[in-house]
Design an enzyme around this catalytic site. Sequence first.
Site, PDB file in Angstrom:
ATOM      1  N   CYS A  59       0.838  -1.299   0.131  1.00 33.38           N
ATOM      2  CA  CYS A  59      -0.247  -0.074  -0.121  1.00 33.38           C
ATOM      3  C   CYS A  59       0.819   1.234   0.182  1.00 33.38           C
ATOM      4  O   CYS A  59       0.475   2.387  -0.487  1.00 33.38           O
ATOM      5  CB  CYS A  59      -1.078  -0.038   1.274  1.00 33.38           C
TER       6      CYS A  59
ATOM      7  N   HIS B 243      -3.507  13.030  13.995  1.00 31.67           N
ATOM      8  CA  HIS B 243      -3.973  12.255  13.047  1.00 31.67           C
ATOM      9  C   HIS B 243      -2.680  11.142  12.592  1.00 31.67           C
ATOM     10  O   HIS B 243      -1.605  11.758  12.179  1.00 31.67           O
ATOM     11  CB  HIS B 243      -4.225  12.884  11.734  1.00 31.67           C
TER      12      HIS B 243
ATOM     13  N   HIS C 133      -5.078   5.843   8.794  1.00 36.19           N
ATOM     14  CA  HIS C 133      -6.687   5.275   8.765  1.00 36.19           C
ATOM     15  C   HIS C 133      -6.488   3.603   8.798  1.00 36.19           C
ATOM     16  O   HIS C 133      -5.474   3.228   9.076  1.00 36.19           O
ATOM     17  CB  HIS C 133      -7.375   5.438   7.378  1.00 36.19           C
TER      18      HIS C 133
ATOM     19  N   ASP D 222      -8.916  -5.334   6.023  1.00 35.22           N
ATOM     20  CA  ASP D 222      -8.149  -6.240   5.034  1.00 35.22           C
ATOM     21  C   ASP D 222      -6.868  -6.666   5.504  1.00 35.22           C
ATOM     22  O   ASP D 222      -5.718  -6.873   4.871  1.00 35.22           O
ATOM     23  CB  ASP D 222      -7.997  -5.493   3.748  1.00 35.22           C
TER      24      ASP D 222
ATOM     25  N   ARG E   4      -5.888  -3.644   9.350  1.00 35.51           N
ATOM     26  CA  ARG E   4      -4.586  -2.874   8.797  1.00 35.51           C
ATOM     27  C   ARG E   4      -4.812  -1.344   9.342  1.00 35.51           C
ATOM     28  O   ARG E   4      -5.338  -0.537   8.831  1.00 35.51           O
ATOM     29  CB  ARG E   4      -4.681  -2.836   7.065  1.00 35.51           C
TER      30      ARG E   4
ATOM     31  N   CYS F 265      -2.965   1.687   8.696  1.00 39.29           N
ATOM     32  CA  CYS F 265      -2.167   2.019   7.762  1.00 39.29           C
ATOM     33  C   CYS F 265      -1.821   3.530   8.027  1.00 39.29           C
ATOM     34  O   CYS F 265      -2.491   4.635   7.999  1.00 39.29           O
ATOM     35  CB  CYS F 265      -3.206   2.310   6.204  1.00 39.29           C
TER      36      CYS F 265
END
Length: 173
Positions: free
Chosen positions: A104, A141, A144, A148, A156, A158
Site C-alpha cells: 500500500c 492524525h 486510517h 483487510d 490494517r 495504515c
Amino acid sequence: MKSLIIKTALSFLLVTMAEKSCAQSGNFKTNNPYYSRTITTPLKVSNVEWKKILKPELYQVAREGATETAFTGKYDEFDEKGTYFCTVCGNPLFLSTSKFATTCGWPSFYQPFTENSVKYRQDTSYNMTRSEVLCGRCDSHLGHIFDDGPNPTGKRFCMNSVCLEFVPNSKKK
C-alpha cells in the site's frame, strides 16, 4: 483481571526499555515540552501551540490530517525490532511485532500497542467514509484503519511514517 495486570506490566516494561535505549543512543531529540514516553495523560494543546513546536511537514499531517505520498515514508519498508511512538507526544503506538508487509505504500500494523494507544474518528473526506486513527494521547492524525489486515485481528492500521518515531529494542550484551 490477572491478564490485564500482566499486560499492563509488560507494556510499562517495554516502554521503559525503549526509552532507555533511545536515551542511550541519543537518536531522537525534540524541543517539544509535551513529549514524553512515560506520561500517558491526554493532552489538550491547541493547534496554534502545536504549530509553534512541530516541523511544518509533521504539523501538516498530524494536525491537519494530510497524508504523506505513498512509498516515501521512512518506515514503509523498514523491518527492525522495537517500538513505534507518536512523534508529536511520545505515546507508544505499535510494536514492530505487529507490523506486516503490504504493497500500500505506508507502514501497516495489525494492532496497536494497547487498546488506549489510539482512538478513532469517522473521516468522510474525499467522498469516502473511513475510520481515521488518532493518537490516544494528543489526538494527532496518524492514518486510517481498514478491514483487510492479517490474523489475528484482520485489521490494517495504515500509518504515516512522519507521525511515527521508532526506538529499537535494547541490544543484549
